[in-house]
Structures are given as C-alpha cells and as structure tokens.
Enzyme design. Structure first.
Site, PDB file in Angstrom:
ATOM      1  N   GLU A 154       0.890  -1.228   0.146  1.00 14.40           N
ATOM      2  CA  GLU A 154      -0.167   0.172  -0.048  1.00 14.40           C
ATOM      3  C   GLU A 154       0.772   1.290   0.038  1.00 14.40           C
ATOM      4  OE1 GLU A 154      -2.717  -0.342   3.229  1.00 14.40           O
ATOM      5  OE2 GLU A 154      -3.962  -1.390   2.138  1.00 14.40           O
ATOM      6  N   GLU A 317      -6.478  -7.862  -0.445  1.00 16.35           N
ATOM      7  CA  GLU A 317      -7.050  -7.971   0.877  1.00 16.35           C
ATOM      8  C   GLU A 317      -8.499  -7.688   0.971  1.00 16.35           C
ATOM      9  OE1 GLU A 317      -4.719  -5.190   3.586  1.00 16.35           O
ATOM     10  OE2 GLU A 317      -3.116  -5.781   2.370  1.00 16.35           O
TER      11      GLU A 317
HETATM   12  C1  GLA Z   1      -4.084  -2.955   4.975  1.00 17.19           C
HETATM   13  C2  GLA Z   1      -2.706  -3.307   5.079  1.00 17.19           C
HETATM   14  C3  GLA Z   1      -2.747  -4.509   5.834  1.00 17.19           C
HETATM   15  C4  GLA Z   1      -3.379  -4.433   7.079  1.00 17.19           C
HETATM   16  C5  GLA Z   1      -4.814  -4.075   6.648  1.00 17.19           C
HETATM   17  C6  GLA Z   1      -5.939  -4.100   7.743  1.00 17.19           C
HETATM   18  O1  GLA Z   1      -4.749  -3.045   3.810  1.00 17.19           O
HETATM   19  O2  GLA Z   1      -2.229  -3.706   3.874  1.00 17.19           O
HETATM   20  O3  GLA Z   1      -1.425  -4.797   6.240  1.00 17.19           O
HETATM   21  O4  GLA Z   1      -3.128  -3.563   8.136  1.00 17.19           O
HETATM   22  O5  GLA Z   1      -4.858  -2.794   6.072  1.00 17.19           O
HETATM   23  O6  GLA Z   1      -7.214  -3.873   7.338  1.00 17.19           O
END
Ligand code: GLA
Length: 681
Positions: A154, A317
């Site tokens: 991210e 995710e």
């Molecule tokens: C983000 C991060 C993860 C985690 C999630 C929690 O998407 O990439 O590492 O912290 O948030 O929702």
C-alpha cells in the site's frame, strides 16, 4: 509492456500470512497447514512487513523460516505471493541511518515507528531495499510455489526532507525548463510568489506555501512519479531473476465512501504493474446507508480498478469479518461474506484474498478479522464462512480470466480531483467529485449495465456513451479528444464545474473553452453555489426534480433546451441541453439534481442503445446482476443486497454453477443470497 499472467488455473483464495510473527510457536505453524486445507485456501502472501525476521541485524540474513514455509505451502499444493519487505523497516536501520525516515509536511523529522514512513528518495533506503529484494529473487525465483511478486505494501504518503526537495526541483526543471515557464504556469506574481531561483522552491506545507495551486498539483504529480520510481527500482532484481513472474502492488480506496485513493494517481501506477490488485474494506451493515447503496459504491470502485488495465484484477485484501480501523468495526452478518466475495468476482476479480490468515496476538491488529481466530478453531462461524467461499470458488473457477465488456464509460480523473479539492470557491463540503460519479454510475448499476470507469488517457472510441461529469480540469488535449469522440459519433455527457481550468490549474481565458462551447452548443457564464438548505427545481419534460448545491448559468449557442431552472433569478433559463455535433450528441447537465432525474435521464438514453448487461433476469431493486464473459459463455452473478428474501425471474434457462443444476423461471434468493448462472453465447 510484456503480458505476464498468473500460472494458476484456480481463482485465488487465501491471503496475508505472517509466520514471521509465530516463529516461537511451532505448533501453530504446523496447524496452519491443516487449517489452510480445511478452509479451502490455496494462495498465501508471505513476507509483507517481514524485514526484521529476514534481516534481524544488518547483513545477517535469515531465510530458513521462509524456505520452510514456502516448501510447506508448495507441498500442500498451494501458491505463494511473495512480498518485498519495504513497507516497514527494522529498528536497526532507522537507528543507524536516520535518513531513511520521513520528514512530514510541517518539516518535522519522524521517529522510527509505525510503518510506511520511509523516504522514497533516500539512497540508503533504496540500496537496502535493492539488496534484500535481490536476495529474495535469487533464493525464491525458481521456487515452484512462487506465483507472483507483491511489491512493498500500500504505497502512499510523501516525504519533505532535503533529498526529496532536491528531487522535486529536478523534476520541475525537466518539466518547465525555465523559471519563466514555471512562474507562468504557477501564476507567480500573485501575492508576490514569483520564483527567481530554483532553490527557492519548497514542497507545499502548512507552515509555508499552500496557496499556489500549480505547485500543489505538481507536488502531487511528483509524489506519484517518485513513488513509481521507487517501485521501479524495487523490481529491477525481480525482473532480472524472474522475467515471467507477474508483479503487483496493492492499491487502496478511501474507505468512508469507497472513493478512489486520493494520494497517488493509480492510472499512472497501473501502467507499471502486470496485474492490478487492491485492498477492499467496505463498512457493511453501517448505520448511514442501505446495503444496496454501499454495494453500488463497491461496484464503482471495482469497475475503476478493473478498467485501469481493462483486464481481471485481484482483491489482495478483504476481511472475512470486521476490521480494526473503521470508527465502528462491525462483523459481517451471516451470508455477507459469501455475497461480498461473489461481488468481487462479478466485477472482474480473480481472487478473494484476506487480510489476514491468522489473527495476530499482539499490537494494533490483534482484533482485526482473520480466517483463524485466537482460539485456533475451525468450528468458528467466520472460518466456516471462509471455507464456504473456498468451495464456491472451486465450483466457479471457469470464470477466471473472463472479462467484462462495457459500452458505457465514466471518466474519473485523479488530477482533476486534486485540483478541484484545492480550488477555493464553490463550497467546501459539497464538491464531492468522486461521489457524484458514483451517483451517475448508480443509474447503470441498478439496471445491470456493464460500465467501465476510465481515466481521460483511455481510448474512448469503443464506447457508445461517455459520462464526464464534473471534469473540472481539462487540458486542451483532453478537450480535443472529447471533441473527436463526439464528432465521430460518440455520445457525451458533461455537467456543472467542468472544463474550468487547464493542466496547470490556470483558468481558461476565452470563458468556457471555445471547443467545449462548440461541442455542447452552449456558453457557460457562471456557477451558482447554493447553501446546503437551498433548493432549485429542474423542469424537464413536464416533470419536476430537485436541484441542490450547484447551478450553472449558461447560454445556448445552437443546443436544444431539454430542461429549465424553475426558480431564482435564472428561472426559465436552460438547465439541461443536447447538441448535435458531428455525428454525435453532447448533453449538458447544468445543476446537481436528485438521483431520480439521473435515473430517468439515463433511462431515455439507454433505450437508444443495446448495452451489454443483463436482459434475461428481472428482479427487484437491491438485487444486482453483473456479467462476465468468455468467448463462449456469459456468466451472470445474481446478488441480493437486501435484508429480505427476493424473487427473481429467469426468463431463459441457465446452468447454476454452485448448485450444479439447470434453472429457469421464478427463483427465491435468500437474504444476501447469490446465484452464478452460465449461458452459452
Ligand atoms: C491494509 C494493510 C494490511 C492491514 C490491513 C488492515 O490493507 O495492507 O497490512 O493493515 O490494512 O485492514
């Protein structure tokens, strides 16, 4: 760019796996493999944030734990998405090389801590990342479990240290060549902001310059370019060692309204990844909107990220239950996990991957939803929900690699959004550009019509209808592109707050740009910004619709008037127009109307076309049908986004992939129920 595909025939199911947090718990590590099989999960993202386990002290590399996990997952028949660890660095590095840490916009140097707080310019950070990435590539490049590279995590944010300031100045020099050109683009003389030496340029700051719009816009562009540059350095050793393994990095959304992530221009970033992947965390069951309205927003953002490369993408995710960072972290109600997973696939995802496989024991994510809870039990509701999704993904795996085909496009532009948010004028709270696009999208989503959400750089000619509401920033190039599109027979919709500034955020001097005047057959004179309680009325074909927030005052220059304002000093003036231009038509919507107008207006347009989408299934509002297609088949995803049983009418006979039976006629969908229907073309 070479096309690299996933060497995997299954839809991906699994997610972020952090064995590095559990190295002192061998029983848990052993149990992971048993549970992975039980949960019907096959694909695991390893190594995100694992730097301190991989290199506990400088130059001391420890790969044995990762070797063991990669082998174990391979033996289980699984695949690994291997991450580079640059999203967070070990404490020894920050201590020894403080330059790797970020400087905030208020010029405060950050301490070690959290994650994602590294400087993208730091030569030392780049060198350390290059070393560890090369080691990962050399060690695992030919590992049979390696499916894809996941670069960092991210990417986001910016750094304002001296190194970044210098890189910004270099970037500006190559863009503008001379200070005269820069000063002109930034409207330098305003408030005596003329720059006389490159060294005077500083990134925007709350304690310094934050009123020069051209500067702010260029800084945001620079941050995108700088982040991509960092990413490109990260992937050098991976491309060398593994030229055929696809590379991705996980994108995000801004969660409350699920609007596109604001800090990076993903339309630029997407050009550099093989597959777009992203992390989607809708606040299901919230107390401010209906499930169907949130589902529409999920559709919009997934269609945007799919359209970035016009190919299937990955949900990297999502959570099987709740998260830990919303204001209220509600768990998914029974049925919602299956429904939301099917929605991802319906909009073009080839995966349902979770953050996270196992709930961590400590720190800030110990209560974030996970497949395996602290009790390690496979009997939990959440675990069973995940397993059910795994079973369905196996049954519908033939949809993998199929795509969506749209003849309607909505334009979303990151740069225009940046510039509009920076613009002082209009109203602070009601600009809401991405939310406005969602409303236009909604008229099509409700009717199950496939929509691409594209950026201005995309090819437009293949679309019958292009919606470009609130496109505040339009370069000459974009205007010319729209002109050609309509001239050649395209149908274009524009609206209030469009075409007001050029690419450096300077207002057009001809009034509304002449080409736009010609395309739309109107001349825009003023934008009236309303107070939140103000209302106007649109009189349109004998009907009345509410208008709020914005009313454009404009004159016609050849366009036909379809609707007029009902109130105020511009009562009776044109509010909605259409113009025949070349072989196409250009519509202009002067005011921000209620949704009912958009629905009716677009319905009339839709009737003129044969848009791809669902025509074979009738259903009540709140049920959505989305289509994916292969060369030979259509796949209809029927999804009930309501808290009631619903009846749908299948007007043709289909094969339902999950229940493995032929069905037609009336079918009852349970609360949050789904069907995946196949039909030969
Ligand atoms: C983000 C991060 C993860 C985690 C999630 C929690 O998407 O990439 O590492 O912290 O948030 O929702």
């Amino acid at each position: 760019m070479t096309k690299r595909r996933l060497a995997e025939s299954r839809l991906l199911h699994g997610g972020d796996y952090n064995p590095d947090q559990w190295l002192q718990y061998p029983d848990i590590l052993k149990d992971d493999l048993r549970l992975m099989k039980l949960a019907k999960t096959t694909t695991f993202t390893l190594g995100v944030f694992a730097w301190s386990a991989l290199e506990p002290t400088e130059g001391n590399f420890q790969f044995e734990w990762l070797d063991e996990r990669m082998d174990a997952i391979h033996q289980m028949g699984g695949k690994v998405i291997l991450a580079t660890p640059s999203g967070a660095r070990p404490a020894w590095m920050s201590e020894k090389y403080p330059e790797v840490l970020r400087t905030a916009e208020n010029r405060q140097k950050l301490l070690h801590g959290g994650r994602h707080n590294h400087c993208f310019s730091s030569p030392i950070y780049r060198e350390k990342v290059a070393i560890i990435n090369r080691k990962l590539a050399e060690r695992y490049g030919s590992h049979p479990a390696l499916l894809m590279w996941h670069i960092s995590n991210e990417y986001g944010g910016d750094c304002h240290c001296d190194l970044c300031q210098e890189n910004f100045r270099t970037w500006l020099k190559s863009k503008y060549s001379t200070l005269d050109q820069l000063n002109h683009a930034w409207w330098g003389p305003f408030w005596s902001h003329t720059i006389t030496n490159w060294s005077q340029i500083e990134s925007p700051s709350s304690i310094g310059e934050n009123m020069v719009h051209g500067l702010t816009l260029d800084w945001k562009r620079f941050v995108t370019d700088q982040t991509i540059d960092f990413y490109q350095q990260e992937i050098i050793p991976l491309r060398e060692q593994t030229p055929n393994i696809p590379i991705t990095t996980n994108f995000m959304a801004d969660t409350h309204d699920l609007i596109p992530f604001q800090s990076l221009n993903y339309s630029e970033f997407a050009k550099h990844v093989d597959i777009v992947s992203w992390d989607c965390y809708p606040a299901w069951h919230n107390d401010w909107e209906e499930t169907k309205d949130l589902a529409m927003k999920v559709g919009f953002i997934n269609d945007l990220y799919r359209s970035l490369k016009q190919q299937p993408f990955l949900i990297m995710e999502c959570t099987p239950s709740g998260v830990n960072w919303h204001d209220v972290n509600k768990t998914k109600r029974p049925g919602m996990h299956m429904l939301s997973s099917m929605q991802f696939i319906a909009h073009g995802s080839d995966s349902v991957l979770y953050f996270q496989w196992r709930k961590s024991r400590g720190s800030s994510e110990k209560f974030h939803g996970a497949v395996v809870d602290h009790d390690n039990s496979e009997q939990n509701r959440v675990f069973q929900d995940v397993k059910a999704v795994g079973e369905v993904l196996e049954k519908i795996k033939e949809v993998k690699d199929t795509n969506k085909h749209a003849k309607v496009a909505i334009i979303y532009d990151w740069e225009s959004n940046w510039a509009l948010n920076d613009a002082q004028g209009f109203a602070k709270a009601t600009k809401q550009y991405p939310q406005t696009l969602q409303k236009h999208y909604s008229s099509f989503w409700k009717r199950d019509i496939s929509v691409d959400v594209v950026t201005p750089s995309h090819e437009l000619d293949k679309y019958d209808l292009v919606l470009a509401p609130m496109l505040y920033l339009m370069s000459e190039e974009i205007i010319t592109k729209l002109e050609k599109y309509v001239q050649n027979g395209g149908n274009l919709v524009s609206s209030y707050i469009s075409g007001l500034v050029n690419e450096t955020d300077l207002a057009y001097l001809s009034g509304w740009p002449t080409k736009l005047q010609n395309i739309f057959g109107i001349d825009v004179k003023e934008t009236d910004t309303l107070y939140p309680k103000d209302r106007n009325v649109l009189q349109y074909k004998g009907r009345h619709y509410e208008i709020k927030d914005y009313c454009t005052l404009f004159e016609t220059k050849g366009a036909s008037v379809l609707g007029t304002y009902g109130e105020d000093f511009y009562q009776g003036n044109p509010a909605v127009t259409v113009n025949d231009f070349g072989k196409g038509k250009a519509y202009f919507l002067g005011g921000r109307t209620e949704q009912a107008f958009l629905d009716d207006f677009y319905q009339e347009l839709i009737e003129n076309f044969n848009f791809p989408g669902n025509k074979a299934i009738s259903h009540p509002l709140g049920v959505s049908v989305q289509l994916r297609e292969s060369e030979t088949h259509h796949y209809y995803f029927v999804m009930n986004f309501t808290e009631k049983k619903q009846h749908v009418e299948l007007k043709e006979s289909f094969y339902e992939l999950v229940s493995e039976r032929d069905i037609n006629g009336e079918v009852e969908l349970p609360i949050y129920g789904t069907l995946v229907l196949r039909k030969e073309k």
